[in-house]
Scaffold this active site. Sequence first.
Site, PDB file in Angstrom:
ATOM      1  N   THR A 184      66.406  30.456 -58.889  1.00 29.59           N
ATOM      2  CA  THR A 184      66.273  31.196 -60.147  1.00 29.59           C
ATOM      3  C   THR A 184      66.956  32.558 -60.090  1.00 29.59           C
ATOM      4  OG1 THR A 184      64.171  32.170 -59.477  1.00 29.59           O
ATOM      5  CG2 THR A 184      64.073  30.091 -60.702  1.00 29.59           C
ATOM      6  N   TYR A 228      70.926  30.745 -60.841  1.00 34.79           N
ATOM      7  CA  TYR A 228      70.594  30.484 -62.253  1.00 34.79           C
ATOM      8  C   TYR A 228      71.507  31.279 -63.176  1.00 34.79           C
ATOM      9  CZ  TYR A 228      67.490  29.399 -66.186  1.00 34.79           C
ATOM     10  OH  TYR A 228      66.967  28.936 -67.373  1.00 34.79           O
ATOM     11  N   ASP A 271      61.610  42.239 -55.719  1.00 31.94           N
ATOM     12  CA  ASP A 271      62.053  41.061 -54.985  1.00 31.94           C
ATOM     13  C   ASP A 271      62.978  41.429 -53.819  1.00 31.94           C
ATOM     14  OD1 ASP A 271      60.639  39.202 -56.490  1.00 31.94           O
ATOM     15  OD2 ASP A 271      62.227  39.038 -57.980  1.00 31.94           O
TER      16      ASP A 271
END
Length: 253
Positions: free
Chosen positions: A154, A158, A43
């Site tokens: 997220t 999160y 990511d």
Amino acid sequence: MPQRIAFLASDAPVAQTARAALVGRYGNCDVDKAEVIVALGGDGFMLQTMHATQALDVPVYGMNRGTVGFLMNRYSEGDLPDRLAAAEEEVLNPLAMRATCVDGSVHEALAINEVSLLRAGPQAAKLRVTVDGRLRMEELVCDGALVCTPAGSTAYNYSAHGPILPIGSDVLALTAIAPFRPRRWRGALVPKSAVVRFEILNPEKRPVMAEADSRAVRNVRSVEIRSEMAVQHHILFDPGHGLEERLIREQFV
């Protein structure tokens, strides 16, 4: 299927090996001539690729050669043409951060996931929060705070017990990190069009740093955050595995 593909990879050996295999099979072209960019890594590398290529208006298709891979598709070599042809596109607007430091310098950056403020010393940060010019919190005592997009909800948000936002929602999450006062305040949802401003109280004694997708600015006095609607990131996902599905699925694990 796009004929001109640019393959980019992180420095990880597994990503470099994958790039070599794909280039050998499908060829490669320069990024500025590509119809699609295939990013190989995790990511973090996907975010780097999107930032680096945002001026090109070229979609990015990620294949996971990292760890979590929330923004990535699964890796495989043989079916890439079919997957690119069937891929579904999501359009993301980043956040624009404008940070003013104690010395008067101003720093600007874009963040696809979140802009976060973090204490940079032994004492908790003290922040004043305004939204669209209206004072909303006189003093937030905390380890930090962040504003995130639905795509970034997220991630750090999160972990800080912030809400997961549906990808199509026109809201941003404002989330406290380890709040001390008000002790029970867990954050707020604000419109995507809102301008959120943090003022750091007593920044010399209680220093604070700001980060936009891990690009850090130290010793900030104030930070202003807004959605940058003029910038669009185009990201490709396999059918049935786009951000909307991933954000919903994440809430049931």
